[in-house]
Design a protein around this motif. Structure first.
Motif, PDB file in Angstrom:
ATOM      1  N   PHE A  29       0.809  -1.217   0.000  1.00  0.00           N
ATOM      2  CA  PHE A  29       0.000   0.000   0.000  1.00  0.00           C
ATOM      3  C   PHE A  29       0.846   1.272   0.000  1.00  0.00           C
ATOM      4  O   PHE A  29       0.293   2.359   0.090  1.00  0.00           O
ATOM      5  CB  PHE A  29      -0.913   0.021   1.236  1.00  0.00           C
ATOM      6  N   ALA A  30       2.180   1.136  -0.126  1.00  0.00           N
ATOM      7  CA  ALA A  30       3.034   2.316  -0.050  1.00  0.00           C
ATOM      8  C   ALA A  30       2.620   3.380  -1.057  1.00  0.00           C
ATOM      9  O   ALA A  30       2.624   4.575  -0.759  1.00  0.00           O
ATOM     10  CB  ALA A  30       4.489   1.905  -0.268  1.00  0.00           C
ATOM     11  N   THR A  31       2.320   2.964  -2.272  1.00  0.00           N
ATOM     12  CA  THR A  31       1.790   3.871  -3.295  1.00  0.00           C
ATOM     13  C   THR A  31       0.647   3.134  -3.964  1.00  0.00           C
ATOM     14  O   THR A  31       0.873   2.244  -4.790  1.00  0.00           O
ATOM     15  CB  THR A  31       2.868   4.241  -4.327  1.00  0.00           C
ATOM     16  N   SER A  32      -0.563   3.469  -3.588  1.00  0.00           N
ATOM     17  CA  SER A  32      -1.701   2.706  -4.107  1.00  0.00           C
ATOM     18  C   SER A  32      -2.999   3.471  -3.912  1.00  0.00           C
ATOM     19  O   SER A  32      -3.087   4.401  -3.106  1.00  0.00           O
ATOM     20  CB  SER A  32      -1.800   1.353  -3.384  1.00  0.00           C
ATOM     21  N   THR A  53      -2.874   6.265  -0.961  1.00  0.00           N
ATOM     22  CA  THR A  53      -1.640   6.446  -0.212  1.00  0.00           C
ATOM     23  C   THR A  53      -0.530   6.886  -1.160  1.00  0.00           C
ATOM     24  O   THR A  53      -0.225   6.183  -2.131  1.00  0.00           O
ATOM     25  CB  THR A  53      -1.214   5.148   0.491  1.00  0.00           C
ATOM     26  N   PHE A  54       0.042   8.057  -0.893  1.00  0.00           N
ATOM     27  CA  PHE A  54       1.162   8.585  -1.668  1.00  0.00           C
ATOM     28  C   PHE A  54       2.092   9.300  -0.709  1.00  0.00           C
ATOM     29  O   PHE A  54       1.644  10.060   0.142  1.00  0.00           O
ATOM     30  CB  PHE A  54       0.685   9.573  -2.744  1.00  0.00           C
ATOM     31  N   ASP A  55       3.394   9.088  -0.896  1.00  0.00           N
ATOM     32  CA  ASP A  55       4.404   9.792  -0.086  1.00  0.00           C
ATOM     33  C   ASP A  55       4.075   9.765   1.403  1.00  0.00           C
ATOM     34  O   ASP A  55       4.204  10.779   2.097  1.00  0.00           O
ATOM     35  CB  ASP A  55       4.525  11.245  -0.546  1.00  0.00           C
ATOM     36  N   GLY A  56       3.616   8.639   1.891  1.00  0.00           N
ATOM     37  CA  GLY A  56       3.372   8.477   3.316  1.00  0.00           C
ATOM     38  C   GLY A  56       2.075   9.064   3.819  1.00  0.00           C
ATOM     39  O   GLY A  56       1.774   8.975   5.012  1.00  0.00           O
ATOM     40  N   GLU A  57       1.305   9.672   2.946  1.00  0.00           N
ATOM     41  CA  GLU A  57       0.032  10.264   3.376  1.00  0.00           C
ATOM     42  C   GLU A  57      -1.139   9.461   2.809  1.00  0.00           C
ATOM     43  O   GLU A  57      -1.090   9.002   1.666  1.00  0.00           O
ATOM     44  CB  GLU A  57      -0.069  11.718   2.927  1.00  0.00           C
ATOM     45  N   THR A  58      -2.182   9.347   3.612  1.00  0.00           N
ATOM     46  CA  THR A  58      -3.364   8.591   3.205  1.00  0.00           C
ATOM     47  C   THR A  58      -4.584   9.497   3.213  1.00  0.00           C
ATOM     48  O   THR A  58      -4.794  10.250   4.162  1.00  0.00           O
ATOM     49  CB  THR A  58      -3.594   7.408   4.156  1.00  0.00           C
ATOM     50  N   THR A  59      -5.354   9.438   2.148  1.00  0.00           N
ATOM     51  CA  THR A  59      -6.613  10.184   2.078  1.00  0.00           C
ATOM     52  C   THR A  59      -7.734   9.217   1.755  1.00  0.00           C
ATOM     53  O   THR A  59      -7.508   8.147   1.177  1.00  0.00           O
ATOM     54  CB  THR A  59      -6.549  11.285   1.009  1.00  0.00           C
ATOM     55  N   THR A  60      -8.946   9.605   2.112  1.00  0.00           N
ATOM     56  CA  THR A  60     -10.107   8.752   1.868  1.00  0.00           C
ATOM     57  C   THR A  60     -11.206   9.525   1.160  1.00  0.00           C
ATOM     58  O   THR A  60     -11.264  10.759   1.211  1.00  0.00           O
ATOM     59  CB  THR A  60     -10.667   8.180   3.181  1.00  0.00           C
ATOM     60  N   TYR A  61     -12.066   8.775   0.502  1.00  0.00           N
ATOM     61  CA  TYR A  61     -13.226   9.333  -0.194  1.00  0.00           C
ATOM     62  C   TYR A  61     -14.427   8.451   0.121  1.00  0.00           C
ATOM     63  O   TYR A  61     -14.300   7.221   0.228  1.00  0.00           O
ATOM     64  CB  TYR A  61     -12.981   9.362  -1.706  1.00  0.00           C
TER      65      TYR A  61
END
Length: 135
Positions: A29-32, A53-61
């Motif tokens: 999931f490091a970049t996914s 998940t990108f550059d250590g940050e996770t966002t949700t929708y």
């Protein structure tokens, strides 16, 4: 090979809860971007939620109709994405699919085709799990 395997579906009464899981193999999931879609026969497949998940940050929708009721989360150690569904309604009845919008593995990145939104039919999708909510 990339595999997404869903589980956790079932039948519940309105107001009940279910927790769907999507076990992923072939990438981390490091970049996914991992999504949950659902489909009712005769209707189009619709996006319910996703976690990016990108550059250590996770966002949700979340789709508007599930905000405040559904929660998406992921566990990198278990390579699993969950969809916690509370206060279920009969209109949530559908087959739920886990899908990868994109991922990176082995030094390369892959993205699902933009028109691949049919709840299955490519290796970016799981096989689906049925959720039935009785009124």
């Amino acid at each position: 090979h990339v595999y997404l395997v869903e589980s956790g579906g079932g039948s519940v009464q309105a107001g009940g809860s279910l927790r769907l899981s999507c076990k992923v193999s072939g990438f981390t999931f490091a970049t996914s971007v991992i999504e949950w879609w659902r489909k009712v026969p005769g209707n189009e497949c619709e996006l319910v939620s996703k976690i990016s998940t990108f550059d250590g940050e996770t966002t949700t929708y979340y789709k508007d109709s599930v905000k405040g009721r559904f929660t998406i989360s992921q566990d990198s150690a278990e390579n699993t994405v969950w969809l916690e569904m509370n206060s279920l309604k009969p209109e949530d009845t559908a087959t739920y699919y886990c899908a990868a919008e994109g991922y990176c593995a082995g030094g390369k990145c892959y993205q699902r085709a933009p028109n691949d939104k049919n709840c299955g039919g490519s290796n970016y999708w799981g096989q689906g799990t049925q959720v039935t909510v009785a009124s």
